[in-house]
Design an enzyme around this catalytic site. Sequence first.
Site, short mmCIF file in Angstrom:
data_model
loop_
_atom_site.label_atom_id
_atom_site.label_comp_id
_atom_site.label_asym_id
_atom_site.label_seq_id
_atom_site.Cartn_x
_atom_site.Cartn_y
_atom_site.Cartn_z
N ARG A 48 26.35 35.28 11.82
CA ARG A 48 26.47 35.55 10.39
C ARG A 48 27.83 35.11 9.85
NH1 ARG A 48 22.90 41.01 9.41
NH2 ARG A 48 21.34 40.55 10.99
N SER A 79 9.26 59.05 13.16
CA SER A 79 9.95 58.01 12.42
C SER A 79 9.07 56.78 12.23
CB SER A 79 11.23 57.61 13.19
OG SER A 79 11.90 56.54 12.57
N SER A 118 12.94 47.45 2.42
CA SER A 118 13.75 46.44 1.75
C SER A 118 13.52 45.02 2.22
CB SER A 118 15.23 46.78 1.92
OG SER A 118 15.60 46.75 3.29
N HIS A 166 16.34 51.97 -1.87
CA HIS A 166 15.94 50.76 -2.59
C HIS A 166 15.02 51.08 -3.77
CE1 HIS A 166 17.76 47.79 0.08
NE2 HIS A 166 17.47 48.63 1.05
N THR A 189 21.30 56.09 -2.47
CA THR A 189 22.58 55.39 -2.44
C THR A 189 23.09 55.19 -3.86
OG1 THR A 189 23.73 53.40 -1.68
CG2 THR A 189 21.49 53.11 -2.49
N LYS A 246 23.53 50.43 -4.70
CA LYS A 246 22.52 49.40 -5.00
C LYS A 246 22.23 49.42 -6.50
CE LYS A 246 20.67 48.93 -0.35
NZ LYS A 246 21.72 49.64 0.39
N THR A 287 35.57 63.26 7.07
CA THR A 287 35.93 61.98 6.44
C THR A 287 36.48 62.23 5.05
OG1 THR A 287 35.12 59.74 6.02
CG2 THR A 287 33.68 61.53 5.37
N THR A 288 37.38 61.36 4.62
CA THR A 288 37.97 61.48 3.29
C THR A 288 36.89 61.32 2.23
OG1 THR A 288 40.08 60.61 4.07
CG2 THR A 288 39.66 60.46 1.71
N THR A 330 17.83 42.29 11.74
CA THR A 330 17.41 42.90 10.48
C THR A 330 15.90 42.82 10.31
OG1 THR A 330 19.54 42.26 9.52
CG2 THR A 330 17.80 42.92 7.99
#
Length: 404
Positions: A22, A137, A189, A217, A245, A248, A277-278, A363
């Site tokens: 990539r 799943s 997606s 998505h 999210t 997107k 985490t911050t 992917t």
Amino acid sequence: MFDYQGNFQTAVAAVRNEGRYRVFADIERTRGNFPCATYYSGDGPREITVWCSNDYLGMGQHPDVTDAMRTAIDKVGAGAGGTRNIAGTTHFHVLLEHELAELHSKEAALLFTSGYVSNEATLSTISHILNDCVILSDELNHASMIEGIRSGRSAKLIWRHNDLEHLEELLRELPLDRPKVIAFESVYSMDGDIAPILEICDLADKYNAFTYLDEVHAVGLYGAEGGGIAQRDGVSDRIDVIEGTLGKAFGVMGGYIASTSAFVDAIRSYASGFIFTTALSPVLVAGALASVRHLRQARELRERHQERAATLKTMLGAAGLPVMPSVSHIVPLHVGDPVRCKAVTDFLLERHDIYVQPINYPTVPKGTERLRLTPSPLHTDDHIAALIDALNEAWAVLRLQRAA
């Protein structure tokens, strides 16, 4: 002596040999000129048209969003200053979590630094809290969901993609009183297909299962207020956890979950990926808040987005190009080989100033390599016509198959 660097080089060489190495495109988006951007190549900068952005509606450029971020940085500065537990919960975080809970008709919501982190942290934490849990799943779930399930070390069963009969077979074999979580996505997606959410909820009720739905998505894009496919289909109240999210359709950055107050409080209290985490910068949170508020009222923008996707699919089909079936805004174009897939995208960028990223393994499965086109409401008829002409030329010059 062990050759560390040699091993790293060998690992990268293996990826190169398979044709799936990539390369990052060095681009600079131009505010107010979406979907155009500046591409920095070895021959110098030039303007390109982007056809693969996940900023599906161009909200990363919207004045409401950029103005909100500018106001926030002037008001509170750049960073949150700590974790959410230690000085990092700003009023912007609180307002956005309330807004997201309302969007999904849930009691509470919780912000994470990305959609990947929200999936990984939440699913792994569910496994730790629910003793003897088994997670069912969908086989095409995102890598973040798979990693969260793996990290939780609970029992895992994989059901064939969107196959309700197979899902029920697996559920039927489990004790009714054993904790079980059905984890799946709404819009997938890479293929652009949509899960049968209502039927999955019916199975969850029948077999006493907990539902976890990834809507990354779909949020902002579907439903009366942009609450996703579950909102569009009128089943939000039947989903136990909705994950989304902010990076997107909302055009900024971050991830979140929305659920009951008890569930959100449990994740907040136990998830390492949240605790240690911050916190997201309040500048990003302010932009996301403005975007969510805007899109809750932007039905016409969503309708325009769907029309653009439908128009592109129709024109690709009319041109005899191998567009893959899709019932969503995702428009996959089949190539079937990683080397040729990269050759097509290089051709488009170098000859026609059109940027599309090749989608290769891991992917998507090997043999299904593709271009993943993401039309936005801001792609014009001229943009679409130029893309079709460029693709026709690429398919002819590179001698690619037109049958999907």
